[in-house]
Scaffold this active site. Structure first.
Site, PDB file in Angstrom:
ATOM      1  N   HIS A   6       5.806   3.459  -0.734  1.00  0.00           N
ATOM      2  CA  HIS A   6       6.590   4.308  -1.627  1.00  0.00           C
ATOM      3  C   HIS A   6       6.918   3.541  -2.895  1.00  0.00           C
ATOM      4  O   HIS A   6       6.706   2.334  -2.973  1.00  0.00           O
ATOM      5  CB  HIS A   6       7.878   4.780  -0.931  1.00  0.00           C
ATOM      6  CG  HIS A   6       8.842   3.669  -0.654  1.00  0.00           C
ATOM      7  ND1 HIS A   6       8.716   2.836   0.433  1.00  0.00           N
ATOM      8  CD2 HIS A   6       9.933   3.255  -1.327  1.00  0.00           C
ATOM      9  CE1 HIS A   6       9.709   1.966   0.426  1.00  0.00           C
ATOM     10  NE2 HIS A   6      10.448   2.197  -0.637  1.00  0.00           N
ATOM     11  N   HIS A   8       9.904   3.398  -6.337  1.00  0.00           N
ATOM     12  CA  HIS A   8      11.173   3.839  -6.897  1.00  0.00           C
ATOM     13  C   HIS A   8      10.969   4.081  -8.386  1.00  0.00           C
ATOM     14  O   HIS A   8      10.354   3.263  -9.062  1.00  0.00           O
ATOM     15  CB  HIS A   8      12.254   2.762  -6.745  1.00  0.00           C
ATOM     16  CG  HIS A   8      12.662   2.520  -5.348  1.00  0.00           C
ATOM     17  ND1 HIS A   8      12.121   1.507  -4.574  1.00  0.00           N
ATOM     18  CD2 HIS A   8      13.558   3.145  -4.547  1.00  0.00           C
ATOM     19  CE1 HIS A   8      12.674   1.519  -3.388  1.00  0.00           C
ATOM     20  NE2 HIS A   8      13.542   2.506  -3.339  1.00  0.00           N
ATOM     21  N   TYR A  71      19.739  -2.181  -7.466  1.00  0.00           N
ATOM     22  CA  TYR A  71      19.293  -1.630  -6.179  1.00  0.00           C
ATOM     23  C   TYR A  71      17.768  -1.582  -6.109  1.00  0.00           C
ATOM     24  O   TYR A  71      17.167  -2.017  -5.131  1.00  0.00           O
ATOM     25  CB  TYR A  71      19.876  -0.224  -5.974  1.00  0.00           C
ATOM     26  CG  TYR A  71      19.262   0.497  -4.807  1.00  0.00           C
ATOM     27  CD1 TYR A  71      19.670   0.204  -3.510  1.00  0.00           C
ATOM     28  CD2 TYR A  71      18.261   1.446  -4.990  1.00  0.00           C
ATOM     29  CE1 TYR A  71      19.089   0.854  -2.420  1.00  0.00           C
ATOM     30  CE2 TYR A  71      17.684   2.098  -3.917  1.00  0.00           C
ATOM     31  CZ  TYR A  71      18.102   1.800  -2.642  1.00  0.00           C
ATOM     32  OH  TYR A  71      17.520   2.431  -1.573  1.00  0.00           O
ATOM     33  N   GLN A  75      15.196  -3.691  -3.640  1.00  0.00           N
ATOM     34  CA  GLN A  75      14.243  -3.038  -2.747  1.00  0.00           C
ATOM     35  C   GLN A  75      12.868  -3.677  -2.851  1.00  0.00           C
ATOM     36  O   GLN A  75      12.210  -3.911  -1.852  1.00  0.00           O
ATOM     37  CB  GLN A  75      14.132  -1.545  -3.068  1.00  0.00           C
ATOM     38  CG  GLN A  75      15.379  -0.760  -2.784  1.00  0.00           C
ATOM     39  CD  GLN A  75      15.757  -0.800  -1.319  1.00  0.00           C
ATOM     40  OE1 GLN A  75      14.946  -0.471  -0.464  1.00  0.00           O
ATOM     41  NE2 GLN A  75      16.971  -1.218  -1.025  1.00  0.00           N
TER      42      GLN A  75
END
Length: 79
Positions: A6, A8, A71, A75
């Site tokens: 994935h 972000h 954040y 990640q």
């Protein structure tokens, strides 16, 4: 799925654009560019598609831009 399955994205957009349209643009443009540059990857993908139809979106409300960036950076370091 692996740990890198994935991405972000931190996106700011005018309210006249729907979240669905923004995601559609991001997936469409990025997929087209990747297939242009790396045409061989299409053969390694499920049904030749880079993205599945799902996505997760969250608004930040009162959270600062700095906290969101931190954040996201955290990640990527955990992988």
């Amino acid at each position: 799925m692996g740990e890198g399955d994935h991405i972000h994205c931190f996106v700011s957009a005018p309210p006249k654009l729907s979240v669905t349209d923004i995601v559609k643009y991001l997936k469409g443009i990025s997929g087209r560019k990747l297939f242009e540059q790396f045409p061989e990857i299409r053969q390694k993908l499920w049904k030749g598609q880079l993205w599945n139809h799902s996505y997760y979106v969250e608004t930040i409300g009162s959270v600062s831009e700095e906290n969101i960036r931190r954040y996201i950076e955290h990640q990527s370091k955990s992988y």
